[in-house]
Write a protein that holds these residues in place. Structure first.
Motif, PDB file in Angstrom:
ATOM      1  N   SER A 230       0.858  -1.181   0.000  1.00  0.00           N
ATOM      2  CA  SER A 230       0.000   0.000   0.000  1.00  0.00           C
ATOM      3  C   SER A 230       0.899   1.237   0.000  1.00  0.00           C
ATOM      4  CB  SER A 230      -0.913  -0.041   1.222  1.00  0.00           C
ATOM      5  OG  SER A 230      -1.819   1.031   1.194  1.00  0.00           O
ATOM      6  N   SER A 231       0.450   2.294   0.667  1.00  0.00           N
ATOM      7  CA  SER A 231       1.230   3.537   0.723  1.00  0.00           C
ATOM      8  C   SER A 231       0.674   4.403   1.842  1.00  0.00           C
ATOM      9  CB  SER A 231       1.099   4.279  -0.605  1.00  0.00           C
ATOM     10  OG  SER A 231       1.611   5.593  -0.486  1.00  0.00           O
ATOM     11  N   ASP A 232       1.546   5.227   2.411  1.00  0.00           N
ATOM     12  CA  ASP A 232       1.036   6.197   3.384  1.00  0.00           C
ATOM     13  C   ASP A 232       0.026   7.131   2.717  1.00  0.00           C
ATOM     14  OD1 ASP A 232       2.914   7.435   1.795  1.00  0.00           O
ATOM     15  OD2 ASP A 232       3.879   8.548   3.424  1.00  0.00           O
ATOM     16  N   LEU A 233       0.116   7.265   1.376  1.00  0.00           N
ATOM     17  CA  LEU A 233      -0.819   8.155   0.669  1.00  0.00           C
ATOM     18  C   LEU A 233      -2.242   7.581   0.659  1.00  0.00           C
ATOM     19  CD1 LEU A 233       1.348   9.355  -2.370  1.00  0.00           C
ATOM     20  CD2 LEU A 233       1.287  10.208  -0.016  1.00  0.00           C
ATOM     21  N   GLY A 234      -2.386   6.325   1.039  1.00  0.00           N
ATOM     22  CA  GLY A 234      -3.714   5.720   1.153  1.00  0.00           C
ATOM     23  C   GLY A 234      -4.322   5.892   2.529  1.00  0.00           C
ATOM     24  N   SER A 235      -3.555   6.439   3.458  1.00  0.00           N
ATOM     25  CA  SER A 235      -4.050   6.621   4.833  1.00  0.00           C
ATOM     26  C   SER A 235      -4.859   7.912   4.934  1.00  0.00           C
ATOM     27  CB  SER A 235      -2.862   6.673   5.803  1.00  0.00           C
ATOM     28  OG  SER A 235      -3.267   7.252   7.026  1.00  0.00           O
ATOM     29  N   LEU A 236      -6.147   7.774   5.202  1.00  0.00           N
ATOM     30  CA  LEU A 236      -7.001   8.971   5.330  1.00  0.00           C
ATOM     31  C   LEU A 236      -6.561   9.782   6.532  1.00  0.00           C
ATOM     32  CD1 LEU A 236     -10.527   7.433   4.593  1.00  0.00           C
ATOM     33  CD2 LEU A 236      -8.831   8.307   2.991  1.00  0.00           C
ATOM     34  N   GLY A 237      -6.109   9.080   7.584  1.00  0.00           N
ATOM     35  CA  GLY A 237      -5.643   9.767   8.788  1.00  0.00           C
ATOM     36  C   GLY A 237      -4.442  10.658   8.500  1.00  0.00           C
ATOM     37  N   LEU A 238      -3.437  10.096   7.841  1.00  0.00           N
ATOM     38  CA  LEU A 238      -2.229  10.883   7.556  1.00  0.00           C
ATOM     39  C   LEU A 238      -2.490  11.956   6.506  1.00  0.00           C
ATOM     40  CD1 LEU A 238       0.500   8.050   7.489  1.00  0.00           C
ATOM     41  CD2 LEU A 238       0.003   9.695   9.321  1.00  0.00           C
ATOM     42  N   MET A 239      -3.262  11.619   5.467  1.00  0.00           N
ATOM     43  CA  MET A 239      -3.419  12.561   4.358  1.00  0.00           C
ATOM     44  C   MET A 239      -4.346  13.728   4.678  1.00  0.00           C
ATOM     45  SD  MET A 239      -1.156  11.539   2.476  1.00  0.00           S
ATOM     46  CE  MET A 239      -1.341  12.749   1.185  1.00  0.00           C
ATOM     47  N   SER A 240      -5.070  13.637   5.815  1.00  0.00           N
ATOM     48  CA  SER A 240      -5.889  14.787   6.216  1.00  0.00           C
ATOM     49  C   SER A 240      -5.219  15.567   7.353  1.00  0.00           C
ATOM     50  CB  SER A 240      -7.303  14.327   6.604  1.00  0.00           C
ATOM     51  OG  SER A 240      -7.245  13.277   7.531  1.00  0.00           O
ATOM     52  N   ASP A 241      -3.953  15.242   7.625  1.00  0.00           N
ATOM     53  CA  ASP A 241      -3.191  15.941   8.666  1.00  0.00           C
ATOM     54  C   ASP A 241      -2.216  16.920   8.001  1.00  0.00           C
ATOM     55  OD1 ASP A 241      -1.451  16.801  10.593  1.00  0.00           O
ATOM     56  OD2 ASP A 241      -0.821  14.803  11.246  1.00  0.00           O
ATOM     57  N   PRO A 242      -2.486  18.228   8.086  1.00  0.00           N
ATOM     58  CA  PRO A 242      -1.639  19.212   7.392  1.00  0.00           C
ATOM     59  C   PRO A 242      -0.177  19.177   7.831  1.00  0.00           C
ATOM     60  CG  PRO A 242      -3.641  20.252   8.194  1.00  0.00           C
ATOM     61  CD  PRO A 242      -3.607  18.869   8.791  1.00  0.00           C
ATOM     62  N   SER A 243       0.102  18.600   8.994  1.00  0.00           N
ATOM     63  CA  SER A 243       1.500  18.565   9.454  1.00  0.00           C
ATOM     64  C   SER A 243       2.237  17.323   8.920  1.00  0.00           C
ATOM     65  CB  SER A 243       1.551  18.584  10.987  1.00  0.00           C
ATOM     66  OG  SER A 243       1.086  17.358  11.500  1.00  0.00           O
ATOM     67  N   TYR A 244       1.524  16.434   8.217  1.00  0.00           N
ATOM     68  CA  TYR A 244       2.174  15.216   7.733  1.00  0.00           C
ATOM     69  C   TYR A 244       3.105  15.535   6.549  1.00  0.00           C
ATOM     70  CZ  TYR A 244       3.081  10.514   6.188  1.00  0.00           C
ATOM     71  OH  TYR A 244       3.730   9.368   5.821  1.00  0.00           O
ATOM     72  N   ALA A 245       4.255  14.900   6.543  1.00  0.00           N
ATOM     73  CA  ALA A 245       5.311  15.207   5.557  1.00  0.00           C
ATOM     74  C   ALA A 245       4.824  15.107   4.104  1.00  0.00           C
ATOM     75  CB  ALA A 245       6.491  14.270   5.782  1.00  0.00           C
ATOM     76  N   HIS A 246       3.914  14.149   3.834  1.00  0.00           N
ATOM     77  CA  HIS A 246       3.482  13.946   2.444  1.00  0.00           C
ATOM     78  C   HIS A 246       2.063  14.478   2.185  1.00  0.00           C
ATOM     79  CE1 HIS A 246       6.571  10.427   2.528  1.00  0.00           C
ATOM     80  NE2 HIS A 246       7.151  11.593   2.311  1.00  0.00           N
ATOM     81  N   TYR A 247       1.635  15.398   3.030  1.00  0.00           N
ATOM     82  CA  TYR A 247       0.280  15.982   2.920  1.00  0.00           C
ATOM     83  C   TYR A 247       0.024  16.563   1.523  1.00  0.00           C
ATOM     84  CZ  TYR A 247      -3.604  19.180   4.105  1.00  0.00           C
ATOM     85  OH  TYR A 247      -4.785  19.855   4.159  1.00  0.00           O
TER      86      TYR A 247
END
Ligand SMILES: NC(=O)c1ccc[n+]([C@@H]2O[C@H](COP(=O)([O-])OP(=O)(O)OC[C@H]3O[C@@H](n4cnc5c(N)ncnc54)[C@H](OP(=O)(O)O)[C@@H]3O)[C@@H](O)[C@H]2O)c1
Length: 244
Positions: free
Chosen positions: A139-156
């Protein structure tokens, strides 16, 4: 032939090849899945030169018939499969979400999602014959709704409609299969290899494909008390859980 037989899809290059290399170096018989015979044979031959027990298997994950043929070949040769690494994937987004053509979504899902389901279903009868089968969905961190909706996440900023949603679907289908197979020895997990320099991203990632393969390979040979139905990465340490 070793005690463990593993199929890795998209194993002719990138993270798939490095996963096959790691498994092969660990004494696993590795089936190098690739859609192109020349690229697949070359990758398998390279691994054999390094001492691995590696065989090329033609498999285009977006083609159900090819998955069925690969399963029939594995059945004839080995009679079972112990590890399935669903690694093959594409990233072809070229525009912001609202400008992404449906054709890009269809093509991406055909490989990353429907392909994963087709291969998993084709291989399941063989995996059920293993004493302790493992399925690893890349998969990918880009598939994580939690990470991708966090503006502080590195790959936001990586806001890719087709790719990201395909990997969210990979996470969801991982949970579905893990639940269906909960009463069997089969463990089903998803993994984020991290941002690795491969052809997929024009080699922009800061990690090597070799480093990315480490967590994939670890999940492929999990012990019996290992987890199922999760999504993992190796940063800051192996087995770090990624939020859905
Ligand atoms: N690189 C990263 O930073 C990163 C991060 C997170 C997740 N991932 C995931 O890691 C996996 C591997 O990607 P990668 O970075 O190693 O990319 P890559 O170097 O482009 O490798 C992708 C592999 O998938 C194969 N493939 C594509 N479509 C296929 C199909 N229909 N049938 C069979 N094989 C097919 C490719 O084969 P061909 O050579 O024939 O095209 C190639 O072997 C993907 O699922 C990707 O989404 C990568």
């Amino acid at each position: 032939m070793s005690m463990t037989i593993a199929l890795v899809t998209g194993a002719n290059k990138g993270i798939g090849l490095e996963t096959a290399r790691r498994l092969g170096a660990g004494g696993v018989t590795v089936l190098v899945g690739a859609r192109d015979p020349e690229r697949g044979e070359r990758a398998a031959a390279g691994l054999r030169e390094e001492g691995a027990d590696a065989r090329f298997v033609r498999i285009d994950v977006s083609d159900e018939e090819s998955a069925a043929k690969a399963a029939a070949w594995i059945d004839g040769e080995f009679g079972r499969l112990d590890v399935l690494v669903n690694n093959a994937g594409i990233m072809i987004d070229m525009a912001p979400p609202s400008g992404t053509p449906l054709s890009v979504l269809r093509e991406t899902f055909a490989t990353n999602v429907f392909g994963m389901v087709a291969v998993t279903n084709a291989m399941l009868p063989l995996l059920r014959r293993s004493a302790a089968a493992r399925i690893v969905n890349v998969s990918s961190d880009l598939g994580s709704l939690g990470l991708m909706s966090d503006p502080s996440y590195a790959h936001y900023a990586f806001n890719l409609l087709a790719y990201n949603t395909s990997k969210s679907a990979v996470n969801a289908l991982t949970v579905c299969y893990a639940k269906e197979l909960a009463d069997t020895p089969i463990k089903v997990n998803a993994v984020d290899p991290g941002y690795c320099a491969t052809d997929l991203n024009a080699h922009t990632g800061p990690r090597t494909a070799e480093a990315g393969a480490a967590e994939v390979a670890r999940l492929a040979v999990l012990p019996d008390d290992g987890p199922t139905g999760g999504c993992f990465m190796d940063d800051p340490e192996p087995g770090t859980i990624i939020p859905w």
